[in-house]
Design an enzyme around this catalytic site. Sequence first.
Site, short mmCIF file in Angstrom:
data_model
loop_
_atom_site.label_atom_id
_atom_site.label_comp_id
_atom_site.label_asym_id
_atom_site.label_seq_id
_atom_site.Cartn_x
_atom_site.Cartn_y
_atom_site.Cartn_z
N ASP A 144 0.62 -1.11 -0.13
CA ASP A 144 -0.17 0.01 -0.46
C ASP A 144 0.33 1.13 0.13
OD1 ASP A 144 -2.23 1.33 0.37
OD2 ASP A 144 -2.29 1.39 2.80
N ASP A 173 3.44 4.59 -5.13
CA ASP A 173 2.46 6.01 -5.19
C ASP A 173 3.69 7.09 -5.56
OD1 ASP A 173 1.37 8.13 -4.16
OD2 ASP A 173 0.95 7.85 -2.27
N GLU A 176 -0.89 5.39 -8.65
CA GLU A 176 -1.38 6.70 -7.97
C GLU A 176 -1.79 8.18 -8.55
OE1 GLU A 176 -1.86 7.42 -3.94
OE2 GLU A 176 -1.92 9.55 -3.57
N HIS A 195 -7.18 9.81 3.84
CA HIS A 195 -7.27 8.56 4.62
C HIS A 195 -7.32 8.79 6.09
CE1 HIS A 195 -3.45 7.63 2.22
NE2 HIS A 195 -4.82 6.06 1.78
N HIS A 251 -9.01 5.87 -1.81
CA HIS A 251 -8.82 4.69 -1.34
C HIS A 251 -9.75 5.41 0.29
CE1 HIS A 251 -4.79 3.86 -1.86
NE2 HIS A 251 -4.55 3.69 -2.80
N GLY A 285 -10.86 4.77 2.76
CA GLY A 285 -12.53 3.57 3.19
C GLY A 285 -13.32 3.99 4.40
N ASN A 325 -9.83 0.72 0.05
CA ASN A 325 -9.37 0.97 0.73
C ASN A 325 -9.71 0.51 2.12
OD1 ASN A 325 -7.67 -0.17 -1.38
ND2 ASN A 325 -6.24 2.08 -1.13
N ASN A 350 -8.88 1.42 6.81
CA ASN A 350 -7.49 1.07 7.60
C ASN A 350 -8.19 1.14 8.34
OD1 ASN A 350 -4.94 1.02 8.74
ND2 ASN A 350 -4.52 2.17 8.09
P1 13P Z 1 -8.34 4.76 5.68
O1 13P Z 1 -7.47 4.58 7.24
O2 13P Z 1 -9.41 6.32 5.62
O3 13P Z 1 -9.61 3.81 6.38
O4 13P Z 1 -7.84 4.24 4.28
C1 13P Z 1 -7.12 3.05 4.05
C2 13P Z 1 -6.48 3.37 2.94
O5 13P Z 1 -7.02 4.10 1.93
C3 13P Z 1 -5.20 3.44 2.93
O6 13P Z 1 -4.59 3.04 1.37
#
Ligand code: 13P
Length: 287
Positions: free
Chosen positions: A84, A105, A135, A177, A207, A209, A229, A231
């Site tokens: 990532d 990236d 990206e 993010h 990204h 998400g 994505n 996280n």
């Molecule tokens: P979040 O941490 O906002 O869910 O984004 C995750 C992401 O895009 C990792 O590349």
Amino acid sequence: MLVSAKEMLAKARDGKYAVGQFNINNLEWTKSVLLTAEELKSPVILGVSEGAGKYMTGFKTVSAMVKAMIEELNITVPVALHLDHGSYEGCYKCIEAGFSSIMFDGSHYSIEENVEKTRELIKACAEKGISLEAEVGSIGGEEDGVVGLGECADPAECKMIADLGVTMLAAGIGNIHGKYPENWPGLRFDVLESIKEAVGDMPLVLHGGTGIPEDMIKKAISLGVAKINVNTECQLSFAEATRKYIEAGKDLEGKGFDPRKLLAPGAEAIKQTVKEKMELFGSVGKA
Ligand code: 13P
């Protein structure tokens, strides 16, 4: 089954759903995501940031752990192991370590340099059947306590990168993010539509998400987003479940301090978050 992300994303694009990328940080995270994907018969992408790779002692460790876990847990759904936000050097390390997918990236380089480096990496990935995400237009997020709003990608630049032959393209459309600030104006669907028009069939990646309202997620998928994505939401659910466990004093009862018990509620919470996202993204039963 460890595979590149190419086929699963082409299927998602055609079937109008998205495959979730869930970032992993340790063994528990990985196990939770894999077991949930298998239970729901969903394809899945395991995301590894450079920081998480370092934390887990290096990309080779991650690669070996994921491959062994797929075997030991009898995971039959398609799984991609994906770097990532990779740096140029990081990409080569992951190609070497046996990752099945990488993201370069290059959004902070000039478009010329981004094109040049992406072109080179396409070649290196093609030799090993690895999928490559590029990206354009950097994704915002928190840095030193300041939340920067996401940039919007230029559709013409997106086309330049897409035409090189990458597998998927992350294009900034106001997404960021981490948690979205109160004053976040939402995703720029007008920009997404122009990008889609410029890049044609290229699966698009969203990204950030975490915390995007459901209706926006669904609209983004209908406009060509095939990978999303996540996280922060897994981190939050893990931390909250762990906090509750500790506050309940359970870690002090009996053998509750055993790390296998201490980390169990967080691991269960991640399963629930992954399940909700897979249902929202429409990938359940698509393996
Ligand atoms: P979040 O941490 O906002 O869910 O984004 C995750 C992401 O895009 C990792 O590349």
